[in-house]
Each structure stands twice: as structure tokens, then as C-alpha cells.
Design an enzyme around this catalytic site. Structure first.
Site, PDB file in Angstrom:
ATOM      1  N   ARG A  10       5.536 -13.515   9.019  1.00 40.84           N
ATOM      2  CA  ARG A  10       6.239 -12.266   8.870  1.00 40.84           C
ATOM      3  C   ARG A  10       7.450 -12.461   9.421  1.00 40.84           C
ATOM      4  NH1 ARG A  10       3.071  -8.233   9.256  1.00 40.84           N
ATOM      5  NH2 ARG A  10       4.554  -6.597   9.956  1.00 40.84           N
ATOM      6  N   GLU A  54       0.712  -1.101   0.101  1.00 43.59           N
ATOM      7  CA  GLU A  54       0.000   0.257   0.135  1.00 43.59           C
ATOM      8  C   GLU A  54       0.824   1.089  -0.015  1.00 43.59           C
ATOM      9  OE1 GLU A  54      -2.793  -0.136   3.341  1.00 43.59           O
ATOM     10  OE2 GLU A  54      -3.595   1.803   2.780  1.00 43.59           O
ATOM     11  N   LYS A 108       4.453   0.286  10.285  1.00 46.32           N
ATOM     12  CA  LYS A 108       4.804   1.532   9.422  1.00 46.32           C
ATOM     13  C   LYS A 108       4.610   2.803  10.393  1.00 46.32           C
ATOM     14  CE  LYS A 108       3.551   0.108   4.807  1.00 46.32           C
ATOM     15  NZ  LYS A 108       2.406  -0.125   3.769  1.00 46.32           N
TER      16      LYS A 108
END
Ligand code: ATP
Ligand code: MG
Length: 578
Positions: free
Chosen positions: A285, A50, A295
Site C-alpha cells: 500500500r 467500499e 478512512k
């Protein structure tokens, strides 16, 4: 951790490779073709960030995995921006993300074609499919308030309740949906949901929302739309439109997979997709100790000026790692070495640093730097005499030649290489002891000068003129200590930044901890160092091993012609926590 230098690029087996091998074996994706009828590669993956922030080490894992599989299986990896949330996305992020992926060593070209995509390019198709779902009775416009909707969603272990709008006729929903698109309603007044099962144990199947009203400017489509598709709706459809075969994501999306399949099967039944559908696979992850990969939290570090921007060398962002001097090769090596698993865990930062040393050791030219200078005076060295010393550019690569630097009467040495009263086992300079000045002469320490407070300000020694390294006489001197130095008159004075981990806690934000309580106040130290004169020629991004100190890079932003400044990439040995 084993350090097998011989086969860094042979990929280890993992569950994803096993799946792909099986799919290749049974020809599952073999018969597909693109819109021009050209055959498609079997393996098509994608990297779908994104554009709402900078990429970090966790994304690097996903990049290496997706682009790496495509490379190894002669397939393709699409670069796709998942840009369906207009409020948080910006062109600045698109640009830095593309730059970071390229820098890591990957591209989205295949057979001369670019495979750079934006989910926003599919807005028309996504909309058409939504109308189809309504018409076919699979979706309805819900007009409950946000509170009602939350209350009726139920909980884990408690089924949800059907919305009172769930049995709206397709015609009524379609009319409302078109009016949503036309801008007749305010944000949140209506929402489009698919009709699955409000009692499903999987919350993601309780009539998930697929479109919402957002009167917001989009960085690519401008004001053309005021309804935007949800991520869980957009992602599977984008995958199918791009003929993705293996859609790889992190474990938290496991519970989204049933909807992924539901959606594509229902749209395929409606004639939208005719080829083998993509499948979603989840892997654990990447979590690295002492590192934060959210983020939002990284943005907080920047916004609150705890670090000096996104590309601060202490940041785990790709731009930060690049500025720090970490190499794409080492990052790729690290992502490969840490493997692909199905269970979450933490990888020790020392594994990453090990990969960095392995990459730089054979490549980096050697140089001398004195980071904490103390003056050494060779009392019997003739005034104004200058003698050239030489040493190899790289100790294991004679073909790379030699470098030379002068020795003279006054030198800089490391302050820690002198002790007036030596501790046990100390064999560097102390009165009466002999050491070799690396690549130069053997000297014997005779004493030191102190200031009024008793601080040592200079060390004195005498040298043996027949002891020069590389000459016959040198063999007559057996000394235990071997210290580095630079000639004061010839040294390059330069700023050097020494970095340490940004946090003192190996899991700074685990379990909802406040990561700001674990900030390492000593994560950055700036020293004025004296370097071997040849370092004035270092260009931005050039990397060196400063003997005894570690690997360093000429800072890509702050270096000036003839006057570089350096960042320490990593020390020579893993000294952390020991
Ligand atoms: P946020 O921190 O905002 O939640 P995100 O990690 O979801 O961001 P995206 O831009 O959606 O960010 O990520 C792009 C891709 O990178 C996704 O496929 C995601 O699964 C993957 N990714 C992100 N973080 C990691 C990580 N730590 N390890 C492996 N893959 C990751
Ligand atoms: Mg995400």
C-alpha cells in the site's frame, strides 16, 4: 529522486506487468467470452472501494494502478462498489467516489458499455452459491455464541477447535440458512461458515464465516435482505462473475488468497464458473510521510472539526487535493513514479510535491502577488502618473503572449524585501542600495517611516526613469536584487490561504501513535494579499504561479466572480524540514 521530464508517461516495469506479460504470452485468459459470446479482453481489472467514506491518496494509487493497467493493455477496468456492509454505507459516498475517479481521469466505459457494478447486485447469486456450498457439504450453519466462536478459533500457533455444530447435516444447515434469510433469527444467533480446517496455520482458513444476520437497511437493496455476505466471500465471487483476470489488492490480503482460490475452485467444481478463474495479486500500500490514509482517522479529523470538512485543502482526500489545486496529472505521475512493490515503505511527501511542480511549471501562467505587504513610495515618481509594464504570461512560451500591469508612485512590496540594517548577503532594499522592480524600473532606497513603536510602515526610494525593463537604458543598470510589487491603486485585494503539512511527525500514526498529538498548528495561514489586477478575472480552479511564492489555485468553492480567493498548492522549492 530523478526528475525525468521527457518520459513521464512511459510506465516502468513492475512485477504486475511481468505477470500480465507472461499471461499474455501463454494465452491464459485469451479464450474467454462474455454472456453474449463476445470475446473478452485479456486484462480485466477492477477498483473495488467500499462506499463508506471519501477516497484518499492511497486509493488514487489503486485507481491509477488498476485503470492504468487496463488502459496500457487495451483491457478494461470495472468500477465496483463492495457494498455488503449495510450499516456503514451511503449513497453520498457512492456519488463522491464516482466523481473522484472521473476527476482523476478514468472511466469505466468500454466499447460503449458501462462497467459500473455493485456487489449488492450479486446478492441473489451469492445466496444461491451459498446454498450450493451447504448442499455439497462445504458449508454449515454455526450456532455458537460469539464468545464461544472466538475462543474456539485458536490463535497464531494454537489450532482452533471444531464447533459442536460443524457436523450438522446439510439438510439441517440448509433449513436454518433459509430461516436466517426469512428473518426468523436475531443478529448474531447463527452464522454460515465454510468447512475447511480449524487447525490451519492460516487463520483465514479456519472455517471462515461467509454469511451473517444483519437486520439493517441497505442503501441499494433496502430491506430485502437481513443476511449479508462477508467481504472474503463476496469479493472473489464478484471478481469471477465480472470475468476479472487480475484482482489486485494490498499486501494485508495475502493471507486471504488461499481462501480466494479455495472458494472459486469449489464453486467452479459446482459448475458456477466455466472460464479461467481470476487470480489475486498483492502490492504494498502507499504510505506518504506526514499523511494519514485511514478512512476512520480522516473521519475523526472531520468530525472533531480539526479540519474544515472532507474537502479541506489540507486533507489527503481526493476532494481535498482537488480543492488544494493538485492536478490529476500530477497524482497520476506520482502513482507511476512511486512504482509497484511487494514491501511496505514510506514515500516522502516531497516526491508528490515534486510531481506537482513538474506538472504545473510548464502550464501555469505567471502572476504577481504580494502576500505580506509593505508600502513603497517612489518619491520622485510624478503624482498621478501611471506607466504600463509588461511581462510574458509564461517565460518559456512566448506564443502565450504578454500581460501588463501599471506602475505608479505607491506600491506594495513584500515586507521581507526591506531591511533597515541589512544582514550579510542581503541584496534587496536597504538604505543606499539599488534593486530592480521586476518588469519596471531600478530604484534606490532612501529610508523608511516608522510608527510610534518603531515598526516600519513605509519605505522610500527614488527611481531612474531611463531604467525601464525592456528599454535600451535598462542595460546601464547592474543590480543584484530583483523584487516584485503591485501598484497600490491598481491592485486586487484578495484572501490567500497558505498551507503546510497537517502533521509535524513524518509518520503521524505509525505504531499506534496518537496522530492528534502531532497536529501542525500552522498548517493553515490566511493572509490578505495584493495581486496583479488581472487576477480578478481568475475563474475557480484556475492555477497560477505567483512569482517567488509558488503555485496557487483560485478556490473552487469560495471564489466569487471578480473576487477570487486563492490556495497555495505548493511552494516553488522544497523548503520543508530544511
Ligand atoms: P479503510 O481505511 O476503511 O480500511 P480501505 O483502504 O480498505 O479503507 P477500500 O474502500 O476497501 O478502503 O479500498 C478500495 C481499494 O483501495 C482497495 O483495493 C484497497 O486495497 C485500495 N487502497 C486503499 N488504501 C490504499 C493505499 N494506501 N495504497 C494502495 N491502495 C489502497
Ligand atoms: Mg477495505
Amino acid at each position: 529522486m530523478s526528475t525525468d521530464h521527457s518520459t513521464p508517461n512511459v510506465p516502468a516495469a513492475n512485477f504486475l506487468r511481468n505477470i500480465i506479460d507472461a499471461d499474455l504470452g501463454n494465452g491464459k485468459y485469451a479464450q474467454r467470452s462474455d454472456s453474449q459470446g463476445q470475446p473478452l479482453p485479456t486484462v480485466i481489472t477492477r477498483f473495488p472501494p467500499e462506499p463508506n467514506g471519501y477516497l484518499h491518496i492511497g486509493h488514487a494509487k489503486s485507481i491509477c494502478l488498476n485503470f492504468g493497467l487496463a488502459r496500457d493493455y487495451a483491457g478494461r477496468c470495472n468500477m465496483r462498489f463492495d457494498d455488503t456492509n449495510p450499516a456503514k454505507e451511503e449513497q453520498e459516498y457512492v456519488d463522491t467516489i464516482l466523481d473522484s475517479v472521473r476527476w482523476l481521469g478514468f472511466n469505466w466505459e468500454d466499447a460503449g458499455q458501462s462497467h459500473l457494478h455493485y456487489a449488492s447486485d450479486y446478492f441473489e447469486q451469492l445466496y444461491t452459491m451459498a446454498e450450493y456450498l451447504i448442499t455439497a457439504g462445504h458449508a454449515y450453519v454455526d450456532s455458537q455464541s460469539a464468545e464461544e466462536m472466538a475462543a474456539n478459533r485458536g490463535n497464531f500457533g494454537e489450532p482452533g477447535k471444531n464447533s459442536r455444530f460443524r457436523d450438522r447435516s446439510p439438510a439441517e444447515s440448509l433449513d436454518l440458512f433459509r430461516r436466517m434469510k426469512a428473518g426468523e433469527f436475531k443478529d448474531g444467533e447463527h452464522i454460515l461458515r465454510v468447512k475447511i480446517d480449524m487447525a490451519s496455520p492460516n487463520m483465514n482458513l479456519r472455517d471462515p464465516a461467509i454469511y451473517r444476520i444483519r437486520h439493517a437497511h441497505h442503501h441499494r437493496t433496502g430491506d430485502a435482505w437481513c443476511i449479508y455476505p462477508m467481504y472474503d466471500y463476496t469479493h472473489p465471487i464478484s471478481d469471477a462473475l465480472e470475468n476479472i483476470s487480475h484482482s489486485i489488492c494490498t499486501l494485508e490480503f495475502q493471507d486471504h488468497r488461499p481462501f480466494y482460490d479455495w472458494l472459486l475452485e469449489h464453486l467452479a467444481a459446482g459448475g458456477f464458473f466455466k472460464q479461467q478463474l481470476p487470480k489475486q495479486y498483492e502490492f504494498a500500500r502507499l504510505n506518504v510521510t506526514y499523511v494519514i490514509t485511514s478512512k476512520r482517522k480522516l473521519k475523526q479529523l472531520v468530525d472533531e472539526q480539526i479540519v474544515d470538512g472532507w474537502d479541506d485543502p489540507r486533507m489527503p482526500t481526493i476532494v481535498g487535493m482537488r480543492r488544494r489545486g493538485f492536478t490529476p496529472e500530477a497524482i497520476q505521475r506520482f502513482c507511476e513514479r512511486t512504482g509497484v512493490t511487494k514491501s511496505d515503505g514510506w514515500i516522502d511527501m516531497s516526491v508528490f510535491e515534486g510531481c506537482q511542480r513538474e506538472d504545473l511549471d510548464p502550464k501555469a501562467p505567471r502572476a504577481i502577488a504580494v502576500l505580506r505587504p509593505l508600502k513603497l513610495i517612489i518619491d520622485n515618481f510624478p503624482e498621478n502618473e501611471v506607466i504600463e509594464c509588461t511581462s510574458p504570461v509564461h517565460p518559456h512560451h512566448a506564443e502565450r503572449g504578454n500581460r501588463s500591469f501599471p506602475i505608479s508612485k505607491e506600491l506594495w512590496i513584500e515586507a521581507e524585501d526591506f531591511m533597515e540594517v541589512p544582514s550579510k548577503g542581503y541584496f534587496r532594499l536597504f538604505p543606499g542600495n539599488k534593486v530592480r522592480l521586476r518588469y519596471g524600473f531600478v530604484v534606490e532606497c532612501t529610508g523608511c517611516d516608522k510608527d510610534a513603536e518603531g515598526n516600519v510602515v513605509a519605505v522610500h526610494c527614488t527611481y531612474f526613469a531611463d531604467s525601464k525593463s525592456g528599454t535600451e537604458g535598462s542595460a546601464n543598470y547592474k543590480v543584484k536584487g530583483n523584487i516584485h510589487w503591485v501598484s497600490i491603486a491598481h491592485a486586487l485585494k484578495a484572501e490567500v490561504r497558505l498551507f503546510d503539512r497537517l502533521f509535524t511527525d513524518p509518520n503521524p500514526d505509525a505504531g499506534g501513535k496518537d496522530f492528534k498529538l502531532a497536529l501542525n498548528p500552522n498548517a493553515k495561514e490566511v493572509v490578505t494579499a495584493y495581486l496583479e489586477q488581472g487576477m480578478s478575472q481568475a475563474l475557480p480552479d484556475d492555477k497560477f504561479q505567483f512569482e517567488r511564492h509558488g503555485y496557487f489555485v483560485a478556490d473552487r468553492i469560495d471564489s466569487k466572480p471578480g473576487q477570487p480567493c486563492f490556495n497555495r498548492i505548493v511552494t516553488l522549492k522544497d523548503g520543508w524540514g530544511k
